[in-house]
Structure formats: C-alpha cells, structure tokens
Write an enzyme that holds these catalytic residues in place. Structure first.
Site, mmCIF file in Angstrom:
data_model
loop_
_atom_site.group_PDB
_atom_site.id
_atom_site.type_symbol
_atom_site.label_atom_id
_atom_site.label_comp_id
_atom_site.label_asym_id
_atom_site.label_seq_id
_atom_site.Cartn_x
_atom_site.Cartn_y
_atom_site.Cartn_z
ATOM 1 N N CYS A 35 -3.002 0.331 9.771
ATOM 2 C CA CYS A 35 -4.085 -0.529 9.257
ATOM 3 C C CYS A 35 -5.123 -0.878 10.316
ATOM 4 O O CYS A 35 -6.262 -1.219 9.979
ATOM 5 C CB CYS A 35 -3.530 -1.857 8.746
ATOM 6 S SG CYS A 35 -2.156 -1.734 7.635
ATOM 7 N N HIS A 75 0.827 -1.211 0.000
ATOM 8 C CA HIS A 75 0.000 0.000 0.000
ATOM 9 C C HIS A 75 0.865 1.266 0.000
ATOM 10 O O HIS A 75 2.022 1.231 0.452
ATOM 11 C CB HIS A 75 -0.863 0.042 1.284
ATOM 12 C CG HIS A 75 -1.986 -0.942 1.318
ATOM 13 N ND1 HIS A 75 -2.278 -1.691 2.435
ATOM 14 C CD2 HIS A 75 -2.913 -1.274 0.379
ATOM 15 C CE1 HIS A 75 -3.335 -2.450 2.182
ATOM 16 N NE2 HIS A 75 -3.740 -2.220 0.949
HETATM 17 N N1 GLY Z 1 -3.194 -9.082 4.807
HETATM 18 C C1 GLY Z 1 -3.474 -7.752 4.524
HETATM 19 C C2 GLY Z 1 -4.004 -7.607 3.149
HETATM 20 O O1 GLY Z 1 -3.460 -8.241 2.281
HETATM 21 O O2 GLY Z 1 -4.951 -6.938 2.900
#
Ligand code: GLY
Length: 258
Positions: A247, A160
């Site tokens: 997150c 991300h």
């Molecule tokens: N495990 C986090 C994702 O891949 O969204």
C-alpha cells in the site's frame, strides 16, 4: 530505472479508515520511522524513491497504492471507495503527470489500487467493499487498446485483493485461499500463507527481491524455503491502519512507453 512514489505519514494517521480491524492507537512517530526503513528497503531494491509531503487532512494518504494503477503505457487514477480518500486522487495525478498519460475512473466506478494485482498483461481486480464492477468496466475500456485483460475476483474477509494475494517471483504468488478462490490463479506456482497468519499474503516484489513484514514469521520461513530473497521490515503501525507493505508505494519503470 524504477521509480517508487511514497508519501510521508499524515500527523492525523490515527483517524484512518478501518473496515475489518478495531481501532488501536498508532504511534505516528514510530510509523514515520518505519516508513523511512521501508523507503530504504525500496532503495536497496534499486528504486529511486520520491517522498511526497505528508497531508494532514488526508489520514490514509500514505497508502499511495490505492489511488493509481501505473502501467508501462498509461496510468489510471482511481476513485477510492472510501469518501475520505477520494481527494487523494488529485494529488497523485499531479505526481504522476511527468511520467505517464493519465486516465480516470469516474462515478459510479470506485476502485482502490490495493484491489488491483497486475501479473503480466492481466489485471486481477478485487470485488470488495471498495471496488465495484463499474470500475472494472471502465478499466477494461481504458486498457483494451494496450492489450490488457481485466478479471474481477470476489474477495471476502479482508479489505483488498492484495490483502489475500500478491506476487513474490515471476511465476509465483503468495496467497491466502480463505479470502478468495485460488482457482483464479491456478496457472501460477502458489505459496499459501501459514494458516495462523491470515494477513500474511501481502509482499512487495521487484526483480531483486521482496519487501516483507516481520510480523509473519511462519510465512516468512515458507518464502525462504521457496528461495525468495526477503528484505524484512517492521510495518506494525501501518498494519494498525489496515495497511500493508504494497500500500505504501507506487512502483513503476521511469520511462514507460509514451
Ligand atoms: N486504512 C486504510 C483504508 O481503509 O483505506
């Protein structure tokens, strides 16, 4: 008053999505204990923590950041890039309804909140394996009436955008320039991660300080030398799930501008 929405760890956390990491066993009990420490750190920074219940059928659902973008005026419910994660959106919409008017990303748009870095009235959105231009176009339409600009940023080598850059003070970003073009962020003071710690650019900033993982001691030292106040937490288990500290919460002002 700041709200921090969190969700307890799924008992099936070991079945999480992985993109850039090999699978290694996650200790789910330890993950939950670390999550409690993380929630305590959020409280220390002045947040009222809401702990939503674990979702056994949604292995990645602790990563609430990915399913909404909460601004003062409105919240966007995302459409996550991984199919296993799309059902998470409906649950977060329920949790956010009391606080914000909701807008939705629709197909063919996909975006994970981990790809969205808001700094002031600009949203930087990672063009990653999870987030696409169609979602950026929809975000622009939803947010133009509130005066927000939406800027796409290509990211490579990480999951991300916020794996590669996060805010650590009002005028300061923590960045790994190997994973994106730092020129997008030249208006800010930039602190680069230690080159031996490529995953070290993810930090949770609220006015009183920064929640930072203990696994990046050299970058931690750089932050301290720049005068950043840190609350250090052990995030080893969410890191095995390709997660990071941002997150695990959605942080926003309780009373927006509805
Ligand atoms: N495990 C986090 C994702 O891949 O969204």
């Amino acid at each position: 008053m700041l709200i921090a929405i969190t969700r307890d760890i799924s008992p099936n956390f070991n079945q999480c999505e992985l993109t850039h990491l090999d699978r290694t066993p996650i200790d789910v009990e330890l993950a939950q204990a670390q999550h409690h420490q993380y929630q305590a750190a959020l409280r220390q920074l002045g947040c009222e923590v809401i702990a939503l219940p674990a979702e056994p059928d949604l292995p990645d659902s602790v990563f609430v950041e990915d399913v909404a973008i909460v601004l003062d005026e409105v919240a966007i419910i995302t459409r996550p890039g991984a199919d296993s994660r799309k059902p998470e959106a409906r649950l977060i919409a329920e949790a956010l309804k009391p606080y914000r008017e909701l807008r939705y990303i629709e197909s063919p748009g996909t975006v994970d909140g981990g790809d969205v870095l808001r700094v002031g009235k600009t949203l930087y959105v990672g063009l990653s394996s999870r987030s696409n231009q169609a979602a950026i176009d929809q975000m622009r339409q939803h947010l133009a009436p509130f005066g927000y600009a939406v800027q796409g940023v290509e990211v490579t080598g990480c999951l991300h955008l916020k794996s590669a850059v996060t805010q650590v003070a009002a005028d300061t970003l923590l960045i790994n320039p190997q994973w994106l073009d730092a020129a997008y962020f030249k208006a800010f003071r930039l602190i680069e991660v230690d080159p031996g710690e490529p995953g070290a650019a993810n930090a949770v900033w609220v006015d009183l300080g920064v929640i930072y993982p203990s696994s990046f001691p050299k970058t931690q030292q750089r932050l301290i030398e720049h005068g950043i106040r840190l609350i250090v937490v052990d995030a080893s288990e969410v890191q095995k799930a390709e997660g990071a500290v941002t997150c695990c919460s959605l942080i926003f002002q309780k009373s927006g501008k509805m």
